[in-house]
Design a protein around this motif. Sequence first.
Motif, PDB file in Angstrom:
ATOM      1  N   PRO A  91      12.132 -45.770  66.216  1.00 34.51           N
ATOM      2  CA  PRO A  91      11.286 -46.620  65.444  1.00 34.51           C
ATOM      3  C   PRO A  91      11.084 -46.037  64.118  1.00 34.51           C
ATOM      4  CG  PRO A  91      10.037 -45.762  67.328  1.00 34.51           C
ATOM      5  CD  PRO A  91      11.490 -45.381  67.518  1.00 34.51           C
ATOM      6  N   THR A  92      10.819 -44.853  63.971  1.00 32.78           N
ATOM      7  CA  THR A  92      10.367 -44.138  62.658  1.00 32.78           C
ATOM      8  C   THR A  92      11.503 -43.919  61.779  1.00 32.78           C
ATOM      9  OG1 THR A  92      10.525 -41.838  63.761  1.00 32.78           O
ATOM     10  CG2 THR A  92       8.597 -43.026  63.810  1.00 32.78           C
ATOM     11  N   MET A  93      12.968 -43.683  62.600  1.00 35.82           N
ATOM     12  CA  MET A  93      14.102 -43.864  61.655  1.00 35.82           C
ATOM     13  C   MET A  93      14.344 -44.982  60.871  1.00 35.82           C
ATOM     14  SD  MET A  93      18.054 -42.713  62.838  1.00 35.82           S
ATOM     15  CE  MET A  93      17.453 -41.071  63.449  1.00 35.82           C
ATOM     16  N   ALA A  94      14.009 -46.070  61.518  1.00 33.20           N
ATOM     17  CA  ALA A  94      14.179 -47.501  60.795  1.00 33.20           C
ATOM     18  C   ALA A  94      13.144 -47.483  59.668  1.00 33.20           C
ATOM     19  CB  ALA A  94      13.944 -48.207  61.938  1.00 33.20           C
ATOM     20  N   GLY A  95      12.068 -46.996  59.878  1.00 36.12           N
ATOM     21  CA  GLY A  95      10.994 -47.095  58.788  1.00 36.12           C
ATOM     22  C   GLY A  95      11.520 -46.047  57.570  1.00 36.12           C
ATOM     23  N   GLY A  96      12.047 -44.893  57.853  1.00 34.38           N
ATOM     24  CA  GLY A  96      12.642 -44.039  56.951  1.00 34.38           C
ATOM     25  C   GLY A  96      13.767 -44.492  56.065  1.00 34.38           C
ATOM     26  N   LEU A  97      14.791 -45.351  56.928  1.00 32.65           N
ATOM     27  CA  LEU A  97      15.933 -45.828  56.378  1.00 32.65           C
ATOM     28  C   LEU A  97      15.449 -46.653  55.228  1.00 32.65           C
ATOM     29  CD1 LEU A  97      18.633 -45.890  59.215  1.00 32.65           C
ATOM     30  CD2 LEU A  97      18.414 -44.520  57.100  1.00 32.65           C
ATOM     31  N   MET A  98      14.419 -47.918  55.853  1.00 30.02           N
ATOM     32  CA  MET A  98      13.943 -48.964  54.934  1.00 30.02           C
ATOM     33  C   MET A  98      13.301 -48.265  53.554  1.00 30.02           C
ATOM     34  SD  MET A  98      11.960 -51.479  57.412  1.00 30.02           S
ATOM     35  CE  MET A  98      12.519 -51.750  59.122  1.00 30.02           C
ATOM     36  N   LEU A  99      12.526 -47.260  53.860  1.00 28.20           N
ATOM     37  CA  LEU A  99      11.931 -46.503  52.608  1.00 28.20           C
ATOM     38  C   LEU A  99      12.977 -46.026  51.765  1.00 28.20           C
ATOM     39  CD1 LEU A  99       9.378 -45.337  51.238  1.00 28.20           C
ATOM     40  CD2 LEU A  99       9.665 -43.304  52.702  1.00 28.20           C
TER      41      LEU A  99
END
Length: 363
Positions: free
Chosen positions: A164-172
């Motif tokens: 899940p945090t990788m998804a947030g990082g890619l969005m950022l």
Amino acid sequence: MSRSLENKLIESGIAVSQPDVAAPIETPWFVRAIQAFSGWLAALFLLGFIGMGAVFLLDSSVASAILGLMLIGGAYALLRQTHSDFLEHLALAASLAGQMLVAWALASVLGSTLGWDNAGLWWALLVLQAVLALVMPSLTHRTFSAFAACLAFYLAMVETASAPTMAGGLMLLGLTVLWLNEFRWPAHVRQLEALGYGLLLGLLAIQSVGYFGQSLLLGRYFVGSGLDWLEPWAGDALGLLALLLLLRHLFQRHAHAVEPGMRVATYTAVLLLALLSLEAHGLSHGAVVVALGFAIGHRGVMGFGGLLLLLSIGSYYYWLDVTLLAKAMTLFALGLLLLAIRWVLLCRWHTGASVAVEEGADA
């Protein structure tokens, strides 16, 4: 204004007002709010009437998909022809109903063939929302579709790789690149802003869910598989990568104004932020969005960054396994430190201003 400059602005999609043409009168915000509310109310009644007559279509995946695509197509045609808030929100509601019907059809087909716990549905919805965000002729619809695409991508990453945090990082990373290139295509500035706001809302939503220890999967949490061994540091690493890309862009733009000592101090601050992110996960995301808003001079983006910072710090404070007295003393010490930093900066500013005034008087 010269004729050549005026032609270049018109070709770039920037409206140039003529001196003999009166400026258009904008509709007040409360009138637009009433029109939007009326459009949603009319859409709910209309969709309810259609739903009562077409409820049997839910038994057929093909019929649901066809009806959903027809509603989306009708919304697209209506949005291309209208400039009314009432009709725009009516079309938006119809499009949402069509998207739900298409999602229902995809869930039925993929659930019966691949099982109900696969990530194929979320990847399919991600593609659908990405296409709608790019082609729909409505800024509101583009923002909502970009937001929905973020949620679908988050759920797909959770189901596929337990990251899940990788998804947030890619969005950022994506929204950083988008906002930095906002003015590369002048004719599409407003469309890019709508996509950027959708990505910011999506990032804020998934970060809020993660900070409160909840899941968007309605009670289902990701299991230990895939890339879960990278969690939760993958998101912080991607956030720091986005910050380094932002700093590289700024240093290239202002190469002659940035001194070597300032570069060293900046990268030292990035290293300090990386160390803090090892404990307060998500802190780097808020710092990146704040720095991005400051770099492009956008107060709205800075506001989103401030919210992300407050959420990350509040989450770390809430989950910190110490007594309330220790938390209170920590906040007290941080407050004193911030006041001391403010005092030092004010003293240096006053000293610099006094020296400048004296040098001006001597000159």
